[in-house]
Every structure is written in structure tokens, then in C-alpha cells.
Design a protein around this motif. Structure first.
Motif, PDB file in Angstrom:
ATOM      1  N   ARG A  49       0.847  -1.185   0.000  1.00  0.00           N
ATOM      2  CA  ARG A  49       0.000   0.000   0.000  1.00  0.00           C
ATOM      3  C   ARG A  49       0.883   1.235   0.000  1.00  0.00           C
ATOM      4  NH1 ARG A  49      -5.605  -0.456  -0.664  1.00  0.00           N
ATOM      5  NH2 ARG A  49      -6.115  -2.594  -0.181  1.00  0.00           N
ATOM      6  N   SER A  50       0.372   2.327  -0.575  1.00  0.00           N
ATOM      7  CA  SER A  50       1.156   3.557  -0.615  1.00  0.00           C
ATOM      8  C   SER A  50       1.329   4.117   0.788  1.00  0.00           C
ATOM      9  CB  SER A  50       0.488   4.598  -1.519  1.00  0.00           C
ATOM     10  OG  SER A  50      -0.718   5.050  -0.958  1.00  0.00           O
ATOM     11  N   PHE A  51       2.355   4.908   0.941  1.00  0.00           N
ATOM     12  CA  PHE A  51       2.782   5.400   2.246  1.00  0.00           C
ATOM     13  C   PHE A  51       1.732   6.276   2.925  1.00  0.00           C
ATOM     14  CE2 PHE A  51       5.227   8.424   4.848  1.00  0.00           C
ATOM     15  CZ  PHE A  51       5.875   7.534   5.676  1.00  0.00           C
ATOM     16  N   LYS A  52       1.166   7.238   2.225  1.00  0.00           N
ATOM     17  CA  LYS A  52       0.280   8.212   2.858  1.00  0.00           C
ATOM     18  C   LYS A  52      -1.196   7.841   2.738  1.00  0.00           C
ATOM     19  CE  LYS A  52      -0.588  13.194   2.960  1.00  0.00           C
ATOM     20  NZ  LYS A  52      -0.201  14.464   2.342  1.00  0.00           N
ATOM     21  N   TYR A  53      -1.645   7.539   1.532  1.00  0.00           N
ATOM     22  CA  TYR A  53      -3.064   7.307   1.302  1.00  0.00           C
ATOM     23  C   TYR A  53      -3.452   5.830   1.272  1.00  0.00           C
ATOM     24  CZ  TYR A  53      -3.089  12.235   0.083  1.00  0.00           C
ATOM     25  OH  TYR A  53      -2.955  13.594   0.128  1.00  0.00           O
ATOM     26  N   HIS A  54      -2.489   4.946   1.403  1.00  0.00           N
ATOM     27  CA  HIS A  54      -2.718   3.494   1.435  1.00  0.00           C
ATOM     28  C   HIS A  54      -3.390   3.001   0.154  1.00  0.00           C
ATOM     29  CE1 HIS A  54      -1.782   2.698   5.794  1.00  0.00           C
ATOM     30  NE2 HIS A  54      -1.695   4.011   5.701  1.00  0.00           N
ATOM     31  N   ARG A  55      -3.039   3.593  -0.962  1.00  0.00           N
ATOM     32  CA  ARG A  55      -3.578   3.141  -2.243  1.00  0.00           C
ATOM     33  C   ARG A  55      -2.883   1.843  -2.639  1.00  0.00           C
ATOM     34  NH1 ARG A  55      -3.232   9.222  -4.565  1.00  0.00           N
ATOM     35  NH2 ARG A  55      -5.215   9.936  -3.749  1.00  0.00           N
ATOM     36  N   PRO A  56      -3.567   0.958  -3.398  1.00  0.00           N
ATOM     37  CA  PRO A  56      -2.963  -0.323  -3.780  1.00  0.00           C
ATOM     38  C   PRO A  56      -1.730  -0.135  -4.660  1.00  0.00           C
ATOM     39  CG  PRO A  56      -5.220  -0.119  -4.620  1.00  0.00           C
ATOM     40  CD  PRO A  56      -4.909   1.132  -3.883  1.00  0.00           C
ATOM     41  N   ARG A  57      -0.691  -0.918  -4.384  1.00  0.00           N
ATOM     42  CA  ARG A  57       0.555  -0.837  -5.137  1.00  0.00           C
ATOM     43  C   ARG A  57       1.008  -2.228  -5.564  1.00  0.00           C
ATOM     44  NH1 ARG A  57      -0.537   3.772  -6.127  1.00  0.00           N
ATOM     45  NH2 ARG A  57       0.335   5.549  -5.069  1.00  0.00           N
ATOM     46  N   GLY A  58       1.535  -2.306  -6.781  1.00  0.00           N
ATOM     47  CA  GLY A  58       2.065  -3.548  -7.319  1.00  0.00           C
ATOM     48  C   GLY A  58       3.524  -3.381  -7.680  1.00  0.00           C
ATOM     49  N   ILE A  59       4.044  -4.337  -8.416  1.00  0.00           N
ATOM     50  CA  ILE A  59       5.456  -4.333  -8.810  1.00  0.00           C
ATOM     51  C   ILE A  59       5.609  -3.489 -10.069  1.00  0.00           C
ATOM     52  CG2 ILE A  59       7.362  -5.790  -9.566  1.00  0.00           C
ATOM     53  CD1 ILE A  59       5.895  -8.017  -7.814  1.00  0.00           C
ATOM     54  N   ASN A 100       2.555  -1.693   5.544  1.00  0.00           N
ATOM     55  CA  ASN A 100       1.755  -0.479   5.437  1.00  0.00           C
ATOM     56  C   ASN A 100       0.288  -0.800   5.179  1.00  0.00           C
ATOM     57  OD1 ASN A 100       1.856   2.279   5.750  1.00  0.00           O
ATOM     58  ND2 ASN A 100       1.889   2.673   3.571  1.00  0.00           N
ATOM     59  N   ARG A 101      -0.255  -1.775   5.894  1.00  0.00           N
ATOM     60  CA  ARG A 101      -1.663  -2.119   5.783  1.00  0.00           C
ATOM     61  C   ARG A 101      -2.150  -2.680   7.111  1.00  0.00           C
ATOM     62  NH1 ARG A 101      -0.689  -6.522   7.576  1.00  0.00           N
ATOM     63  NH2 ARG A 101       0.050  -8.361   6.559  1.00  0.00           N
ATOM     64  N   TRP A 102      -3.459  -2.484   7.370  1.00  0.00           N
ATOM     65  CA  TRP A 102      -4.061  -3.093   8.551  1.00  0.00           C
ATOM     66  C   TRP A 102      -5.554  -3.180   8.328  1.00  0.00           C
ATOM     67  CZ3 TRP A 102      -7.727  -1.850  12.240  1.00  0.00           C
ATOM     68  CH2 TRP A 102      -7.786  -2.718  13.312  1.00  0.00           C
ATOM     69  N   PRO A 103      -6.188  -4.268   8.531  1.00  0.00           N
ATOM     70  CA  PRO A 103      -5.704  -5.530   9.067  1.00  0.00           C
ATOM     71  C   PRO A 103      -5.107  -6.451   8.011  1.00  0.00           C
ATOM     72  CG  PRO A 103      -8.081  -5.641   8.854  1.00  0.00           C
ATOM     73  CD  PRO A 103      -7.665  -4.255   8.440  1.00  0.00           C
ATOM     74  N   ASN A 113      -8.047   7.103   3.840  1.00  0.00           N
ATOM     75  CA  ASN A 113      -7.268   8.329   3.600  1.00  0.00           C
ATOM     76  C   ASN A 113      -7.328   8.753   2.139  1.00  0.00           C
ATOM     77  OD1 ASN A 113      -6.563   8.263   6.262  1.00  0.00           O
ATOM     78  ND2 ASN A 113      -4.457   7.655   5.924  1.00  0.00           N
ATOM     79  N   GLY A 114      -7.421   7.792   1.231  1.00  0.00           N
ATOM     80  CA  GLY A 114      -7.515   8.105  -0.193  1.00  0.00           C
ATOM     81  C   GLY A 114      -8.793   8.843  -0.531  1.00  0.00           C
ATOM     82  N   TRP A 115      -9.873   8.505   0.143  1.00  0.00           N
ATOM     83  CA  TRP A 115     -11.153   9.178  -0.096  1.00  0.00           C
ATOM     84  C   TRP A 115     -11.106  10.624   0.393  1.00  0.00           C
ATOM     85  CZ3 TRP A 115     -14.146   4.693   2.583  1.00  0.00           C
ATOM     86  CH2 TRP A 115     -14.081   3.556   1.787  1.00  0.00           C
ATOM     87  N   MET A 116     -10.303  10.876   1.418  1.00  0.00           N
ATOM     88  CA  MET A 116     -10.227  12.212   1.988  1.00  0.00           C
ATOM     89  C   MET A 116      -8.970  12.951   1.538  1.00  0.00           C
ATOM     90  SD  MET A 116     -11.605  11.310   5.840  1.00  0.00           S
ATOM     91  CE  MET A 116      -9.970  11.298   6.452  1.00  0.00           C
ATOM     92  N   SER A 117      -8.318  12.512   0.472  1.00  0.00           N
ATOM     93  CA  SER A 117      -7.016  13.054   0.072  1.00  0.00           C
ATOM     94  C   SER A 117      -7.049  14.549  -0.229  1.00  0.00           C
ATOM     95  CB  SER A 117      -6.471  12.289  -1.125  1.00  0.00           C
ATOM     96  OG  SER A 117      -7.323  12.457  -2.243  1.00  0.00           O
ATOM     97  N   ARG A 118      -8.148  15.055  -0.735  1.00  0.00           N
ATOM     98  CA  ARG A 118      -8.182  16.487  -1.052  1.00  0.00           C
ATOM     99  C   ARG A 118      -8.134  17.351   0.202  1.00  0.00           C
ATOM    100  NH1 ARG A 118     -13.685  18.154  -3.787  1.00  0.00           N
ATOM    101  NH2 ARG A 118     -12.734  20.181  -3.485  1.00  0.00           N
ATOM    102  N   PHE A 119      -8.463  16.763   1.359  1.00  0.00           N
ATOM    103  CA  PHE A 119      -8.435  17.504   2.615  1.00  0.00           C
ATOM    104  C   PHE A 119      -7.157  17.242   3.416  1.00  0.00           C
ATOM    105  CE2 PHE A 119     -12.904  16.400   1.731  1.00  0.00           C
ATOM    106  CZ  PHE A 119     -13.357  17.669   1.443  1.00  0.00           C
TER     107      PHE A 119
END
Length: 185
Positions: A49-59, A100-103, A113-119
Motif C-alpha cells: 500500500r502507498s505510504f500516505k493514502y494506502h492506495r494499492p501498489r504492485g510491482i 503499510n496495511r491493517w488488518p 485516507n484516499g477518499w479524503m485526500s483532497r483535505f
């Protein structure tokens, strides 16, 4: 065979299968695989997952410049966090977990956090969580660090011994002349 593994060729030994696990799921790879290539061959496209917004990340890459596929290898006191899956050689019994994920990687609560990224601009928490001041060290900061942290290491003493050590010193005195004695004092 999967859509991500060629039926022949490459630098892997297809006659030698290695068992490993990723996030508790048992998978199989071949001798010569990296952890990243074995994960792709097992249709595991989501690695972190991405560092700030926890967006899905691959290789993304096939080498040491990989920005996304950071995993923890091992368990207990032999846990090694923030290892790039693209350079980690696969071995029999390897235990890897996403970071960088839970659970879990598939369902991460931090993804809100991704949904609220503009704020949530950079450093928003320094202004938002100022009051009450006593809460910063005891409540806000630990929660923010836990949400944004990457790999976690075990703070127990290292049970292994090493042939070499990477150590630093403040002052190294070589020789016992006047300058060396003054420096030592």
C-alpha cells in the motif's frame, strides 16, 4: 502456469520448486526466481500500500529501483523490513509479509485516507492536531506514526554473529606521537 509466467526460457530452474509464503498464504516458485517474479507467477499483483493514502501498489520495475514492492522477510528476531521484492532471492521456506496495511492487504482500513485526500495536504496534522497540546505526544503522534510507518523490526538482541561489522567511531587515533596523544586526551 499462469498468465504471468512464460512456459519456457528465462533464468529459472523449472525442475526445482520452492515453497514460500506471502501474507500467510502458501505459494510456490522456482530456483532463480526473485520474490517479485514468484509473486507475479502466482497472480499476486497487489504487493503493498502507498505510504500516505494506502492506495494499492504492485510491482513496477525489475531491479533495485523498485518504489512499491517493499516487504518484510522473515519473522521474529530475524525479521528484515523494507526489503525490495525485486532483489530478494527466493528460497525454500521464505516467509514474506506485506507492509503499510491493517488488518490485511486486500482490506486496508487506512485506504479511507484516499477518499479524503483532497483535505489531507502535506503536513496537515501539524496544524490540525495541535489542541489539546498534551494529546500530541500521547495520542496523535503515535497514531500518525503507526498509520504512516512502513516495516516494523524486532527490538530484541540479534541472535546471530557476523564476520564483519559496519561500525563508526567519533575519533580514531593511530600512532602514539605527540599529535596522537593530544587527540586521545
Amino acid at each position: 502456469m499462469t498468465a504471468y509466467r512464460l512456459p519456457a526460457g528465462g533464468l529459472i530452474d523449472r525442475s526445482h520448486t520452492l515453497a514460500f509464503s506471502f501474507d500467510g498464504k502458501n505459494l510456490a516458485g522456482h530456483s532463480g526466481d526473485t520474490l517479485a517474479s514468484a509473486l507475479l507467477a502466482n497472480d499476486r499483483l497487489l504487493v503493498g500500500r502507498s505510504f500516505k493514502y494506502h492506495r494499492p501498489r504492485g510491482i513496477v520495475t525489475a531491479g533495485p529501483s523498485e518504489p512499491n514492492a517493499l516487504v518484510t522477510i522473515g519473522s521474529g528476531v530475524r525479521r528484515d523490513p523494507n526489503t525490495k521484492a525485486t532483489v530478494a532471492e527466493l528460497y525454500d521456506g521464505l516467509v514474506a509479509t506485506s507492509q503499510n496495511r491493517w488488518p490485511s492487504l486486500a482490506f486496508d482500513i487506512g485506504a479511507v485516507n484516499g477518499w479524503m485526500s483532497r483535505f489531507l495536504s502535506a503536513g496537515f496534522y501539524y496544524k490540525t492536531f495541535m489542541w489539546p497540546a498534551a494529546f500530541w505526544e500521547k495520542v496523535y503522534e503515535p497514531l500518525i506514526r503507526r498509520a504512516a510507518g512502513l516495516g516494523r523490526t524486532d527490538l530484541s538482541p540479534d541472535p546471530d554473529s557476523y564476520e564483519r561489522s559496519w561500525a563508526h567511531c567519533d575519533l580514531l587515533v593511530i600512532g602514539s606521537g605527540p599529535a596522537g596523544l593530544v587527540a586521545a586526551l
